[in-house]
Motif scaffolding. Sequence first.
Motif, PDB file in Angstrom:
ATOM      1  N   ILE A   6       0.840  -1.194   0.000  1.00  0.00           N
ATOM      2  CA  ILE A   6       0.000   0.000   0.000  1.00  0.00           C
ATOM      3  C   ILE A   6       0.877   1.246   0.000  1.00  0.00           C
ATOM      4  N   ASN A   7       0.564   2.164  -0.889  1.00  0.00           N
ATOM      5  CA  ASN A   7       1.209   3.470  -0.875  1.00  0.00           C
ATOM      6  C   ASN A   7       0.498   4.291   0.190  1.00  0.00           C
ATOM      7  N   ALA A   8       1.215   4.628   1.249  1.00  0.00           N
ATOM      8  CA  ALA A   8       0.635   5.407   2.344  1.00  0.00           C
ATOM      9  C   ALA A   8       1.133   6.848   2.305  1.00  0.00           C
ATOM     10  N   ASP A  66      -5.505 -15.981   5.901  1.00  0.00           N
ATOM     11  CA  ASP A  66      -6.583 -14.996   6.080  1.00  0.00           C
ATOM     12  C   ASP A  66      -6.878 -14.706   7.547  1.00  0.00           C
ATOM     13  N   GLU A  67      -5.837 -14.790   8.401  1.00  0.00           N
ATOM     14  CA  GLU A  67      -5.999 -14.519   9.831  1.00  0.00           C
ATOM     15  C   GLU A  67      -5.653 -13.080  10.183  1.00  0.00           C
ATOM     16  N   ARG A  68      -4.700 -12.537   9.436  1.00  0.00           N
ATOM     17  CA  ARG A  68      -4.174 -11.212   9.781  1.00  0.00           C
ATOM     18  C   ARG A  68      -3.504 -10.608   8.558  1.00  0.00           C
ATOM     19  N   CYS A  69      -3.779  -9.336   8.324  1.00  0.00           N
ATOM     20  CA  CYS A  69      -3.026  -8.567   7.340  1.00  0.00           C
ATOM     21  C   CYS A  69      -2.022  -7.756   8.151  1.00  0.00           C
ATOM     22  N   SER A  70      -0.764  -7.924   7.867  1.00  0.00           N
ATOM     23  CA  SER A  70       0.268  -7.246   8.635  1.00  0.00           C
ATOM     24  C   SER A  70       1.270  -6.630   7.674  1.00  0.00           C
ATOM     25  N   ALA A 120      -4.046   1.373   6.341  1.00  0.00           N
ATOM     26  CA  ALA A 120      -4.515  -0.001   6.576  1.00  0.00           C
ATOM     27  C   ALA A 120      -6.037  -0.044   6.695  1.00  0.00           C
ATOM     28  N   LEU A 121      -6.615   0.964   7.333  1.00  0.00           N
ATOM     29  CA  LEU A 121      -8.072   1.024   7.451  1.00  0.00           C
ATOM     30  C   LEU A 121      -8.732   1.227   6.091  1.00  0.00           C
ATOM     31  N   ARG A 122      -8.153   2.066   5.243  1.00  0.00           N
ATOM     32  CA  ARG A 122      -8.704   2.249   3.885  1.00  0.00           C
ATOM     33  C   ARG A 122      -8.719   0.920   3.149  1.00  0.00           C
ATOM     34  N   PHE A 123      -7.638   0.145   3.281  1.00  0.00           N
ATOM     35  CA  PHE A 123      -7.591  -1.164   2.642  1.00  0.00           C
ATOM     36  C   PHE A 123      -8.628  -2.101   3.264  1.00  0.00           C
ATOM     37  N   GLY A 124      -8.722  -2.100   4.583  1.00  0.00           N
ATOM     38  CA  GLY A 124      -9.674  -2.981   5.252  1.00  0.00           C
ATOM     39  C   GLY A 124     -11.107  -2.701   4.845  1.00  0.00           C
ATOM     40  N   PHE A 125     -11.494  -1.433   4.880  1.00  0.00           N
ATOM     41  CA  PHE A 125     -12.872  -1.081   4.533  1.00  0.00           C
ATOM     42  C   PHE A 125     -13.117  -1.198   3.021  1.00  0.00           C
ATOM     43  N   GLY A 126     -12.173  -0.713   2.219  1.00  0.00           N
ATOM     44  CA  GLY A 126     -12.366  -0.718   0.770  1.00  0.00           C
ATOM     45  C   GLY A 126     -11.992  -2.024   0.098  1.00  0.00           C
ATOM     46  N   GLY A 127     -10.812  -2.553   0.421  1.00  0.00           N
ATOM     47  CA  GLY A 127     -10.314  -3.749  -0.250  1.00  0.00           C
ATOM     48  C   GLY A 127     -10.859  -5.059   0.291  1.00  0.00           C
TER      49      GLY A 127
END
Length: 176
Positions: A6-8, A66-70, A120-127
């Motif tokens: 992710i480009n942050a 699929d347990e954790r995105c880190s 990370a939240l943008r990815f979680g909600f969007g992706g």
Amino acid sequence: MEPVEINAGTYYLRQLRADRHIDDRRVLMEAFADPTHRKYVLNYRLRTLDEATEYVALRAAQWAGDERCSWAIAEPTSGRLLGEVGLRELDLDRAYAEATVWVHPSERGKGIATTALNAALRFGFGGLGLTEVSYRHEESNTASAIVAKRCGFTLLGPEQTPAPTGERLIRWHRTS
């Protein structure tokens, strides 16, 4: 699922690595040796290269399962590890995760945690299609409270069960 970079903006988020191009293990060991880090992160000890190697492998396995995105929070030109951000307790069926973040002691106070957690939240909600993310920290961890506020979490208050440190755990909540 496959790891996603992710480009942050000021930083980029990538998988933790221990290969011939980028090796995060020594920086991980430095961060985990810090007294403040050790105060709040009790379930991992990274005192040796082998323990750091196992930690990097664990994070890769958690992605695959699929347990954790880190993500390693990395400086974009050198790839240097600045911290770690993640979505743990990942439950794609319930569209839920718990956010986590830490920053290397030499990099604290620069807004890195807020920038990385927002990405990370943008990815979680969007992706990933998450609809709910929680965030918890020990009551004395005022830096985490600041990050939670800056990332748009709503304070829910203390939990019934204390943290492993014995301190009250403070819970925050955010929806998509």
